[in-house]
Each structure stands twice: as structure tokens, then as C-alpha cells.
Design an enzyme around this catalytic site. Structure first.
Site, PDB file in Angstrom:
ATOM      1  N   GLU A 277     165.538  72.681 164.695  1.00 20.06           N
ATOM      2  CA  GLU A 277     165.381  73.639 165.156  1.00 20.06           C
ATOM      3  C   GLU A 277     164.887  74.813 165.599  1.00 20.06           C
ATOM      4  OE1 GLU A 277     169.825  75.270 162.951  1.00 20.06           O
ATOM      5  OE2 GLU A 277     168.172  75.665 161.875  1.00 20.06           O
ATOM      6  N   HIS A 306     164.178  46.629 160.319  1.00 16.00           N
ATOM      7  CA  HIS A 306     164.777  45.062 160.191  1.00 16.00           C
ATOM      8  C   HIS A 306     166.310  46.075 161.573  1.00 16.00           C
ATOM      9  CE1 HIS A 306     163.835  43.228 157.527  1.00 16.00           C
ATOM     10  NE2 HIS A 306     163.233  43.305 157.305  1.00 16.00           N
ATOM     11  N   LYS A 420     179.457  78.674 166.841  1.00 13.17           N
ATOM     12  CA  LYS A 420     179.644  79.067 166.379  1.00 13.17           C
ATOM     13  C   LYS A 420     180.976  80.036 166.179  1.00 13.17           C
ATOM     14  CE  LYS A 420     175.202  79.585 163.134  1.00 13.17           C
ATOM     15  NZ  LYS A 420     175.197  80.903 163.009  1.00 13.17           N
TER      16      LYS A 420
HETATM   17  O1  PA5 Z   1     166.662  77.847 159.368  1.00 16.76           O
HETATM   18  C1  PA5 Z   1     168.050  78.329 159.778  1.00 16.76           C
HETATM   19  O2  PA5 Z   1     167.887  80.081 159.848  1.00 16.76           O
HETATM   20  C2  PA5 Z   1     169.338  77.511 159.348  1.00 16.76           C
HETATM   21  O3  PA5 Z   1     169.487  76.458 158.581  1.00 16.76           O
HETATM   22  C3  PA5 Z   1     170.418  78.705 158.316  1.00 16.76           C
HETATM   23  O4  PA5 Z   1     169.713  78.304 157.368  1.00 16.76           O
HETATM   24  C4  PA5 Z   1     171.886  77.953 158.426  1.00 16.76           C
HETATM   25  O5  PA5 Z   1     171.656  78.495 159.220  1.00 16.76           O
HETATM   26  C5  PA5 Z   1     172.349  78.834 156.973  1.00 16.76           C
HETATM   27  O6  PA5 Z   1     172.514  79.767 157.458  1.00 16.76           O
HETATM   28  P1  PA5 Z   1     172.651  81.318 156.206  1.00 16.76           P
HETATM   29  O7  PA5 Z   1     171.467  80.817 155.538  1.00 16.76           O
HETATM   30  O8  PA5 Z   1     172.651  82.089 156.362  1.00 16.76           O
HETATM   31  O9  PA5 Z   1     173.593  80.837 155.940  1.00 16.76           O
END
Ligand code: PA5
Length: 454
Positions: A277, A306, A420
Site C-alpha cells: 500500500e 512443497h 470504495k
Molecule cells: O494503512 C492504511 O492507512 C489503511 O490500511 C487503513 O488502516 C485501513 O484502510 C483502515 O482505515 P481506518 O483506520 O480509517 O478504518
């Protein structure tokens, strides 16, 4: 190459090719200086998270442990869940002598239903973690949890069943906290989800589970403080970052993290999110299209010997395999001397499993090196809260420096927004109609390759 030995963790030399590591490179120096500037201005807060004041969290958790609670249901997703899960699953049973802990991240209705059918609302603390306060998956499950508790214990008492962890000022969950009697903790605004494991996001559920959070932080502090100067950051994490990018430039753009410890399996999931990410980005900071990223892949030794290793050995030359190696296991078993095993296996008798495990790791690593595939190793003298803390902080730093070298923003995730919006549109959120329409246009058709099963 890197020596983190006081915390029981170090990274051994990465490149198994003849290529010289790109140390001393001026671009590493520039990247580190830029990062340090962002630390000093307070823009990036993760560097300070090893200093999180853990004593009040621990004291609060101890009070809860003296109450009626038997379990905690931790509701959160991505960076709001993976860190605590990874750390907790790396713990010995004696290091998790608090509440039984269940994580609710995926929205799969069958899994969610199983949790609510199995847990007892009277004795379950619901820990809801979301920085934005608007995450569909988290808030949907939280709404079910609230109702589930209120039906059992009544609205008034239900308040003391909820622990909310969110932004100190912003977001829908914070607004609700302010009107409720829930316990609550704040996430520093300058720390993003996947960099937040050492804030209340990770520390509160871990403390409730009885995990020694002070030790975890101490391990992170140890590596950070040992590499505080620009030069030390460059040597430790900058070189590692540059090596990953040098490999990617040669087409090695997949990073397999292969753990030879079941206790570290979820740590690999945490790493995969951090790396994917943070670094998978379409544009650089100048707005130019770059489409960068190194794909993280989880593998488990010996199981994947394996399954996947054939591909790593002989398939496309696009993988770098990084091993998580544990030198000393806390539990072991010896293969009995008698009765005699068949001749071809007799050499195993009398040997501990740890020795066989280590030989298999060495076998896989040696074979990959022999095949000219790049490898590296993260070596845990022992899996301890300190070594896990050092690992977490090290990878946060390597990720941040890699982002600087790529001149991208490693701290946002614009690529997940469209999906989203489409989901909100399909579920009827006003202002999102065009996104629902887009999904309808894009839905798979049998004549376009979708396979309808029975
Ligand atoms: O690393 C990030 O920013 C994301 O993976 C968030 O942690 C994830 O989308 C969850 O977001 P939130 O804490 O706003 O629910």
C-alpha cells in the site's frame, strides 16, 4: 550487513549476485535527509511511535483484566488490525495471558456470524479501531456488535463494553465517542494506519491480551536510537531500500517474504500491507505517471517448499526471496532413536526438529543462491517482543526510505478510493450514483470470461 544484535535481530547481506550494494549513493543521502526533515517538522509521526507512553495503557488494561471480561473482539481492518494480530500471534502462550482475542476484519457474513454466535456479549469487550471513522467494513461490524451487546445488557451498561480507538478530533467515530460513555484512545493524527502498530491501535488490544507492550516498544526504540544519524539511517535502512529498488530495476520486482517460523506468519501479512500500500503508486510527487511498486508475496517454510519453491527456483527471474530465520526456538521435539526408521531416513533419528527445520531453510536458501536468485535473511536470535519491535520499526523505515527514493508519497492510498466509492454507490449513498453506474457497466458477463459455477 546490518547488525541489530542487541534486540536479537539483524538482516544479513541481501544480494547473492555479484552486484555491489549501492551504498554511499548520493540519492540515499538525499532521501534520508528529506525523510529526516519530514520527521523534524512533525509531518511523519511514525518515527516517534516507539516512545508511545505505554504505562497508562497497561494500567488501564490491568484494570479491565480485573473485571468480568473474558474476551475482546477487535474490529478494524488493514492498518487498524494487521499489526496487533501479527504481534499477538508471534507471542508465546505465557506472553498472552490476558483476554482471549478475536479479530473481525473481513466482512464475510459467515465469519462475522460465527463470531457473534460464539462469543458471549456479557463478557466480551468490543474494541473498535478506525482512524477515519468511516470505513464500511469496520463500522458495519461495529453496528452489529453494539446492538448485540445492548440486547444482552441494556443500552446503559453497553457503553462500558466499548473501547473506541480513533483520531483525536476528526471523523464520525470521534463524534460518537464524544456523545457516549465508551472508553477511548487517540491515534496520533500524523501516523497513518499501516504505520500505527506502536500507537494505541496496536498497543491497546495487545495490552488487553496480556502482551508485554513495553518490551515491544523497547525493541523498536533500540534500533531507532542506534541509527539516529543520517549516516546510520542511510547505512542501515537506506542501503536496504536502494537494494530493493536496484533489483526491481533489473526486473526483480516481486519480494517473497518466506518465514521459517509459524509465530511470524502474520508478521508477513503486516509487512505485505505496509510494502504494497505504501509503494504501489501510479504517480510520483511531481505528478508524473510512474507505476512503481514491488509486489510482496507471503510464503511459509517448509510448507511452501512443497508448493511455491519450484516456481522460485526455475520460473521467471523476477523474485527476491527474503527469509525470516529463527536461531533459537522456545519449544522443540526430538525424533526418537527407536524403533529404527527406514535406512533412507535414519540420519534424522535423535535430531531435534529445530535442526531439521534449519537444514531445510539452508537447503532452500542455498539452492536459490546456486540458481542465481537474489536472497536475503532477517535473523531473529529468538522471537521476542524486542526482536519483533525491531523488525516492525526497521520495515517502516525501509518502506519510508524506499518511498523517498522513488519520490512518491508512501503514506497515502489513492488507488483504493474508486473501489470504495463504487461500493458506497451500489449501497445507495447519495452523490455516488455515477459510481454505481460505472460498476454496472463493468460487471462481468459470461461472454467476457466470467465463469458461473454450480
Ligand atoms: O494503512 C492504511 O492507512 C489503511 O490500511 C487503513 O488502516 C485501513 O484502510 C483502515 O482505515 P481506518 O483506520 O480509517 O478504518
Amino acid at each position: 550487513m546490518l547488525s541489530y544484535d542487541s534486540s536479537g535481530l539483524y538482516q544479513a547481506g541481501m544480494l547473492s549476485t555479484d552486484q555491489a550494494p549501492p551504498s554511499g549513493d548520493a540519492s540515499i543521502q538525499r532521501a534520508v535527509e528529506s525523510l529526516q526533515g519530514r520527521f523534524e517538522s512533525g509531518e511523519l509521526g511514525f518515527v516517534d511511535t516507539p516512545d508511545t507512553e505505554f504505562e497508562p495503557i497497561e494500567a488501564w488494561a490491568k484494570e479491565r483484566l480485573n473485571e468480568q471480561w473474558e474476551a475482546q473482539l477487535v474490529i478494524g481492518i488493514g492498518g487498524s488490525s494487521l499489526g496487533a494480530r501479527a504481534v499477538l500471534h508471534s507471542a508465546l502462550p505465557s506472553q498472552r495471558d490476558g483476554l482471549d482475542t478475536y479479530f473481525a476484519d473481513n466482512l464475510d457474513p459467515e465469519s462475522v456470524d460465527r463470531l457473534f454466535s460464539f462469543l458471549d456479549p456479557e463478557t466480551t469487550l468490543v474494541v473498535v479501531i478506525t482512524k477515519s471513522g468511516t470505513t464500511i467494513e469496520t463500522m458495519s461490524q461495529f453496528w452489529i456488535a453494539r446492538q448485540w451487546i445492548a440486547e444482552e445488557v441494556g443500552e446503559k451498561r453497553a457503553d462500558r463494553h466499548v473501547v473506541a480507538i480513533t483520531d483525536p478530533k476528526e471523523g464520525e467515530l470521534r463524534k460518537m465517542v464524544d456523545k457516549s460513555g465508551w472508553y477511548d484512545f487517540s491515534i496520533p493524527p500524523n501516523v497513518g494506519g499501516r504505520f500505527s502498530v506502536l500507537t494505541p491501535v496496536g498497543l491497546v488490544p495487545l495490552a488487553l491480551a496480556g502482551y508485554p507492550i513495553g518490551e515491544l516498544l523497547a525493541g523498536a526504540q533500540a534500533v531507532r536510537d542506534r541509527h539516529a544519524s543520517a549516516e546510520a539511517i542511510a547505512k542501515a535502512w537506506g542501503v536496504a531500500a536502494a537494494e530493493h529498488l536496484a533489483l526491481a530495476d533489473e526486473g526483480v520486482d516481486e519480494l517473497v517474504m518466506m518465514t521459517y517460523s509459524d509465530r511470524l506468519r502474520d508478521l508477513v501479512d503486516w509487512f505485505c500491507q505496509l510494502w504494497a500500500e505504501s509503494l504501489g503508486k501510479a504517480k510520483n510527487r511531481a505528478g508524473e505517471l510512474v507505476h512503481v511498486g514491488i509486489t510482496p508475496i507471503k510464503a511459509v517454510g517448509v510448507v511452501d517448499q512443497h508448493s511455491q519453491v519450484q516456481l522460485y527456483m526455475e520460473g521467471p527471474k523476477n523474485k527476491h526471496v527474503s527469509f525470516l530465520e529463527v536461531r533459537n526456538f522456545d519449544r522443540d521435539r526430538i525424533i526418537p532413536d527407536s524403533p529404527p526408521m527406514p535406512e533412507a531416513l535414519r540420519h534424522l533419528q535423535g535430531k531435534p526438529l529445530s535442526q531439521i527445520f534449519a537444514a531445510e531453510l539452508q537447503g532452500t536458501r542455498g539452492a536459490l543462491m546456486e540458481a542465481g536468485r537474489p536472497t536475503s535473511s532477517w535473523i531473529f536470535e529468538r522471537v521476542t517482543p524486542r526482536s519483533v519491535g525491531a523488525f516492525l520499526f526497521s520495515w517502516q523505515m525501509i518502506t519510508a526510505v524506499t518511498g523517498e527514493l522513488l519520490q512518491i508519497n508512501a503514506f497515502d492510498q489513492p488507488g483504493v478510493e474508486l473501489g470504495k466509492r463504487i461500493a458506497h454507490g451500489l449501497l445507495g449513498r447519495s452523490g455516488h450514483e455515477e459510481f454505481a453506474e460505472l460498476a454496472r457497466r463493468r460487471s462481468p458477463r459470461p461472454d467476457a470470461g466470467a465463469v458461473q459455477l454450480l
